[in-house]
Motif scaffolding. Structure first.
Motif: not given
Length: 340
Positions: A238-257
């Motif tokens: 999330s970018m902090g704005a509704t609906g906007l994301r830095w990338g569609e597959n970014i997850s906080t639990s996938d072991g990748l940054i």
């Protein structure tokens, strides 16, 4: 960003900190408990009265009433600028606190998460900042009553990745370049009064300034250079704005940054890039992604501010490590789908 993430299950254990429990030992048990939020009895709340939408009195009153009904114990600490949070939470640990709850913006969350990570405590959130990126990413409600209810009785305990800069934990973003310049140039009183609009005004001013710099990156031992206006390290999409994301597959639990490298320089570039984010287009000539499994470093001009979860942490150079599933967070049951 259409390609699936190839996740490594080798967990990084930061030096000088206690060993993290393995995924089999703890993370899986978190997701197997029917309603783990009901299992905890002692909570320690850290309240930041300077956060954008903070209402300390209302939060304390409601949390005390709710805890009394549930037969639970809650303690509070109202955060002050010179507080030694490490010592405060060490004492809370000795007093038997099981859950550390951060009530504030993403900067407050990162500060409390650092100690929760160090002491292997469960982490809870009552969002009261400007952007509330971490809360938005995990469907944690904005309202005080709903957020407290989630922490005290309704939360599912899920593992999330942590970005470690030295011994400090960060949950969402680390930025260097124009994005960090925007947040640095936006005063606290404007954020408190106008919220996200304060950031938007500075963004428009920036679009008319053609700024781009050379950065040196080292990602899991692979070194390369890029010309960029912003480099954004993203654990939360999330970018902090509704609906906007830095990338569609970014997850906080996938072991990748993910590292998002932005090359926008002119007003036309920024407008085109914004449209790509709004329409969720995975690729655009103005952005590029790199994936970090263990550690990385980024070096730019020495004067550029570095911002991590809303706080300035230095200038010019930083390095970080990935702590896979480093923190257990109380979040809504529905949030599990956003982690996969």
């Amino acid at each position: 960003m259409n390609e699936p993430h190839e996740v490594s299950y080798n967990q990084f254990v930061p030096p000088v900190l206690p060993r993290l429990r393995t995924q089999d030992e703890e993370c899986n048990s978190w997701t197997q408990t029917g309603n783990p939020g009901q299992a905890f009895r002692r909570y320690f709340f850290v309240l930041n009265p300077a956060s954008g939408s903070a209402n300390v009195e209302k939060l304390q009153t409601y949390a005390l009433e709710k805890a009394q009904k549930l037969g639970k114990a809650v303690e509070f600490h109202i955060l002050q600028p010179k507080d030694d949070l490490k010592s405060i939470l060490d004492q809370a640990d000795r007093n038997g606190a099981e859950v550390f709850v951060a009530a504030g913006g993403d900067g407050t969350l990162a500060a409390v998460a650092t100690e929760a990570f160090r002491l292997n405590k469960v982490f809870g959130v009552v969002p009261s900042g400007t952007a509330n990126v971490f809360a938005a990413e995990h469907l944690i409600p904005k309202g005080i009553e709903d957020a407290v209810d989630l922490v005290l009785e309704g939360g599912a305990l899920e593992p999330v990745d942590v970005v470690m800069v030295g011994n400090k934990a960060f949950l969402c973003h680390i930025s260097v370049g124009t994005y960090s310049w925007i947040t640095t140039q936006t005063p606290q009183h404007a954020k408190k009064r106008f919220g996200r609009i304060a950031y938007i005004w500075n963004t428009f001013k920036l679009m008319f300034q053609e700024r781009i710099w050379t950065f040196e990156l080292d990602v899991d031992g692979k070194k390369f250079m890029r010309r960029a206006s912003t480099i954004m390290v993203t654990n939360a999409g999330s970018m902090g704005a509704t609906g906007l994301r830095w990338g569609e597959n970014i997850s906080t639990s996938d072991g990748l940054i993910e590292i998002c490298i932005i090359r926008a320089r002119t007003f036309r570039h920024y407008f085109s890039l914004l449209w790509a984010f709004v329409t969720h287009k995975p690729h655009h000539p103005m952005k590029e992604y790199a994936f970090v499994r263990e550690k990385a470093s980024i070096k730019g001009p020495s004067h550029l501010p570095i911002r991590a979860d809303g706080e300035e942490i230095g200038t010019g150079f930083f390095e970080f490590r990935v702590a896979k599933h480093g923190l257990g967070v109380l979040m809504p049951q529905d949030a599990r789908a956003t982690l996969n």
